[in-house]
Design a protein around this motif. Structure first.
Motif, PDB file in Angstrom:
ATOM      1  N   HIS A  83      -7.256  -0.653   5.328  1.00 60.14           N
ATOM      2  CA  HIS A  83      -6.755  -0.274   6.201  1.00 60.14           C
ATOM      3  C   HIS A  83      -6.268   1.491   5.307  1.00 60.14           C
ATOM      4  O   HIS A  83      -6.238   2.221   5.779  1.00 60.14           O
ATOM      5  CB  HIS A  83      -5.681  -0.843   6.002  1.00 60.14           C
ATOM      6  N   HIS A  86       1.256  -0.721  -0.053  1.00 60.24           N
ATOM      7  CA  HIS A  86       0.306   0.031  -0.008  1.00 60.24           C
ATOM      8  C   HIS A  86       0.915   1.414   0.390  1.00 60.24           C
ATOM      9  O   HIS A  86       2.055   1.149  -0.227  1.00 60.24           O
ATOM     10  CB  HIS A  86      -0.585   0.089   1.617  1.00 60.24           C
ATOM     11  N   HIS A 124       1.785   3.359   2.190  1.00 64.97           N
ATOM     12  CA  HIS A 124       1.967   4.119   3.585  1.00 64.97           C
ATOM     13  C   HIS A 124       3.179   4.124   3.452  1.00 64.97           C
ATOM     14  O   HIS A 124       4.863   3.615   3.050  1.00 64.97           O
ATOM     15  CB  HIS A 124       1.216   3.527   4.292  1.00 64.97           C
ATOM     16  N   ASP A 153       6.055   3.997   5.159  1.00 66.18           N
ATOM     17  CA  ASP A 153       6.752   2.600   5.957  1.00 66.18           C
ATOM     18  C   ASP A 153       6.649   1.780   5.257  1.00 66.18           C
ATOM     19  O   ASP A 153       7.517   0.592   5.963  1.00 66.18           O
ATOM     20  CB  ASP A 153       6.601   2.780   7.523  1.00 66.18           C
ATOM     21  N   HIS A 154       6.096   1.933   4.470  1.00 67.11           N
ATOM     22  CA  HIS A 154       6.306   0.230   3.210  1.00 67.11           C
ATOM     23  C   HIS A 154       6.757   1.135   2.099  1.00 67.11           C
ATOM     24  O   HIS A 154       6.900   0.365   0.782  1.00 67.11           O
ATOM     25  CB  HIS A 154       4.677  -0.077   3.052  1.00 67.11           C
ATOM     26  N   ASP A 209      -0.663  -4.084   6.010  1.00 61.61           N
ATOM     27  CA  ASP A 209      -1.264  -3.576   7.387  1.00 61.61           C
ATOM     28  C   ASP A 209      -2.855  -4.500   7.007  1.00 61.61           C
ATOM     29  O   ASP A 209      -3.481  -3.528   8.369  1.00 61.61           O
ATOM     30  CB  ASP A 209      -0.762  -2.240   7.099  1.00 61.61           C
TER      31      ASP A 209
HETATM   32 ZN   LIG Z   1      -0.053   1.087   6.661  1.00 57.96          ZN
END
Ligand SMILES: [Zn+2]
Length: 323
Positions: free
Chosen positions: A194, A117, A119, A121-122, A213
């Motif tokens: 999410h 996805h 975000h 942190d990914h 997530d």
């Molecule tokens: Zn996430």
């Protein structure tokens, strides 16, 4: 690998355990909504600072697949003869340690990257991985969100548009099977869960399922309503993951101890459903958010699930928004 010790290390790996512990220590484990918001608001800066110092732990699974833990979300790597394939990119500040961990898996070049996805942190590491040779595949909404400024209300943070090199070159919006760097994958599209950009990745030959997530192993999950997430969507995605998983499927969560299985995923599902019901009943009785938090609708689950950055109060707020 799911021992108490590794779970603790996992939390350390995500780098916010100290923050979570401090929060619990100062407040006796319970934050009022304003306090919870204040904690959440600092999340992005804290995650970035922690990632700059993070160590990477490599967990070897099976069939040339390993998990790199410590830089944002759990990263899966397939290191086969045709090059390295990564599921998720971690946070750029950890690049030197990620490069070292990748080198230890073999001499192959980096060939492909799949984002679960949008975000940060990914997907924060997308640009440098692309510069090292990765073709990037993701859900069409991941590309959309990376190309535009994104405000995540619960983080009180606006992410600027990503640089050109970070943008996925190939997108999809329906389930598909692909072979990347010689590795057979089923890419699974969830309904908005999410976020509205979530996908799962099933390594067909290894029977390893990275669910991003849509699953946080042993900790309350974040839900990003700003980009299409909801508690009900998260529950639906979790039900889909339970359908997809078999008894011996290795399930890789976005966060939390990185090696999981169907029985643990079922516990996560049952927790989500129970808390959704509890919060929904209180809201239907006319309770405000503050009153609902004060009624502690997550209490039964807090000892196990509430010891991390998504505190009982913050998770209650996230559920309250969606019922
Ligand atoms: Zn996430």
């Amino acid at each position: 690998m799911n021992s108490r010790k590794s779970l603790h290390l996992s939390r350390r790996g995500f780098c916010l355990c100290c923050v979570g512990a401090a929060t619990v220590g100062l407040t006796g484990g319970w934050l009022s909504p304003p306090q919870a918001y204040a904690e959440a608001h600092r999340l992005v800066g804290m995650i970035r600072d922690a990632a700059a110092k993070a160590n990477i732990t490599t967990h070897k699974l099976r069939g040339n697949v390993s998990i790199l833990e410590g830089s944002g979300g759990n990263i899966a790597v397939h290191a086969g003869p045709d090059g390295k394939l990564l599921i998720d990119a971690g946070i750029t500040a950890t690049r030197p340690r990620i490069e070292k961990a990748l080198a230890a898996l073999g001499p192959q070049p980096i060939a492909n990257l799949v984002n679960t996805h949008w975000h940060f942190d990914h997907a924060d590491g997308n640009e440098w991985l692309h510069s090292e040779g990765a073709s990037i595949v993701a859900h069409v909404n991941t590309k959309k969100h990376l190309m535009e400024a994104q405000r995540v209300v619960d983080w009180d943070f606006t992410f600027p548009p990503s640089p050109a090199g970070a943008i996925p070159g190939e997108t999809f919006d329906a389930d598909k099977s692909v072979t990347l760097a010689g590795c057979r994958l089923d890419l699974i599209c969830y309904e908005p869960a999410h976020t509205d950009s979530d996908i799962g990745v099933h390594f067909v030959d290894q029977n390893i399922l990275h669910v991003g997530d849509t699953y946080w192993n042993g900790i309350y999950p974040f839900i990003d309503y700003s980009t299409g997430g909801s508690i009900d969507g998260t529950i639906t995605a979790c039900a889909k993951n339970l359908q997809l998983a078999e008894k011996d499927t290795v399930i890789v969560p976005g966060h939390g101890s990185p090696i999981s299985k169907k029985t643990e995923l079922k516990e996560f599902y049952d927790m989500l459903v129970a808390i959704r019901e509890n919060v929904s009943k209180l809201k239907q009785q006319g309770m405000s958010l503050g009153e609902t938090v004060a009624a502690q609708p997550t209490k039964k689950f807090d000892r196990k699930w509430g010891q991390f950055v998504i505190t009982p109060a913050l998770f209650t707020e996230l559920v309250y928004q969606g019922v």
